[in-house]
Design an enzyme around this catalytic site. Sequence first.
Site, PDB file in Angstrom:
ATOM      1  N   THR A  97       2.321  20.036  16.854  1.00  0.00           N
ATOM      2  CA  THR A  97       3.284  21.028  16.393  1.00  0.00           C
ATOM      3  C   THR A  97       2.946  21.518  14.995  1.00  0.00           C
ATOM      4  OG1 THR A  97       5.618  21.320  15.753  1.00  0.00           O
ATOM      5  CG2 THR A  97       4.731  19.115  15.612  1.00  0.00           C
ATOM      6  N   ASP A  98       3.409  22.723  14.665  1.00  0.00           N
ATOM      7  CA  ASP A  98       3.230  23.227  13.302  1.00  0.00           C
ATOM      8  C   ASP A  98       4.132  22.505  12.300  1.00  0.00           C
ATOM      9  OD1 ASP A  98       5.662  24.317  14.097  1.00  0.00           O
ATOM     10  OD2 ASP A  98       5.134  26.394  13.629  1.00  0.00           O
ATOM     11  N   GLU A  99       5.104  21.744  12.789  1.00  0.00           N
ATOM     12  CA  GLU A  99       6.044  21.070  11.888  1.00  0.00           C
ATOM     13  C   GLU A  99       5.385  19.968  11.064  1.00  0.00           C
ATOM     14  OE1 GLU A  99      10.052  20.344  13.184  1.00  0.00           O
ATOM     15  OE2 GLU A  99       9.772  21.583  14.960  1.00  0.00           O
ATOM     16  N   TYR A 134      10.930  13.385  13.351  1.00  0.00           N
ATOM     17  CA  TYR A 134      10.142  13.970  14.439  1.00  0.00           C
ATOM     18  C   TYR A 134       8.779  14.414  13.942  1.00  0.00           C
ATOM     19  CZ  TYR A 134       8.172  17.736  17.226  1.00  0.00           C
ATOM     20  OH  TYR A 134       7.293  18.540  17.899  1.00  0.00           O
ATOM     21  N   LYS A 138       4.914  13.004  14.780  1.00  0.00           N
ATOM     22  CA  LYS A 138       3.841  13.830  15.332  1.00  0.00           C
ATOM     23  C   LYS A 138       2.635  13.848  14.392  1.00  0.00           C
ATOM     24  CE  LYS A 138       3.568  15.965  18.534  1.00  0.00           C
ATOM     25  NZ  LYS A 138       2.989  15.600  19.858  1.00  0.00           N
TER      26      LYS A 138
END
Length: 319
Positions: A97-99, A134, A138
């Site tokens: 993810t970009d997060e 989260y 990741k």
Amino acid sequence: MTVHENLNFLSNFNMVIHEQVDICDRVELARVFTQHKPDAVMHLAAESHVDRSITGSTDFIQTNIVGTYTLLEATMEYWNTLSTDAKKTFRFHHISTDEVYGDLPHPDEQGDHSSNKELPLFTEDTAYAPSSPYSASKASSDHLVRAWLRTYGLPTIITNCSNNYGPYQFPEKLIPLVIMNALDGKLLPIYGKGDQIRDWLYVEDHARALYKVLRAGKIGETYNIGGHNEKRNIEVVKAICSILDILVPKGTLYAEQITYVTDRPGHDRRYAIDASKMSNELNWQPQETFETGLRKTIEWYLINPAWCQHVQDGSYQSE
């Protein structure tokens, strides 16, 4: 609702075999590898809802970190049994993810309320700075995948994508939550001022990108996948309301159901992907604009009321 229900359509494809296995179950993973002998692994299994990671992070640590480690170990054991030629063509594709990158400068903080064009974007070289349990889990899984390449030679590739949306998305996510709440006459909750900016990627565009990376991506590389659709959350919600006003008109406007709620802790202000590497090296571009993808998504939820009702009849209560 079980995972099987969303995969019922696979019965039309006799080349598809479905195994429901816990990603942390080392013995069962070994059985799956031995029995089916895959040419590649695409690792998409993850706990992914930021709000739930804030109120209960245990599942995120277990699935995203321990699960990734377990899958890497099972893959390594299998990969080491392959012939030299098979080892060279095998790929472990980790979908992230970009997060993991944290957040970016916001136009409101730059004195520019009209355009994001000059603001920085996430690139494949952006330093990691996760904000939530989260995104931290990741980020950890990304690091594990890179370590298994460098230490053990496992042929890995990583992709980091922006916010996905489309059919079958569980309504804890913004777009399906707003669609279903709007149709049910419920309030449409917006965090803070609704000025958080995200890049939106239609799910089928993402699927095409993942297959492109699996077939043509280079071992050890990272590829950012984005939809070129930076939108404020409030813009997204109002766009949904406007489409529903046309497709399912009622006595009042759906936007009148919008309500603002206290922002969540550590809420990232802006994400934006630079997907030029995907375009330049792999010749991939999203086929859907935000407008066409959003309309397709809303139409899917409108013609699948039984699916929506089944989700709402379960333990999920539109949190």
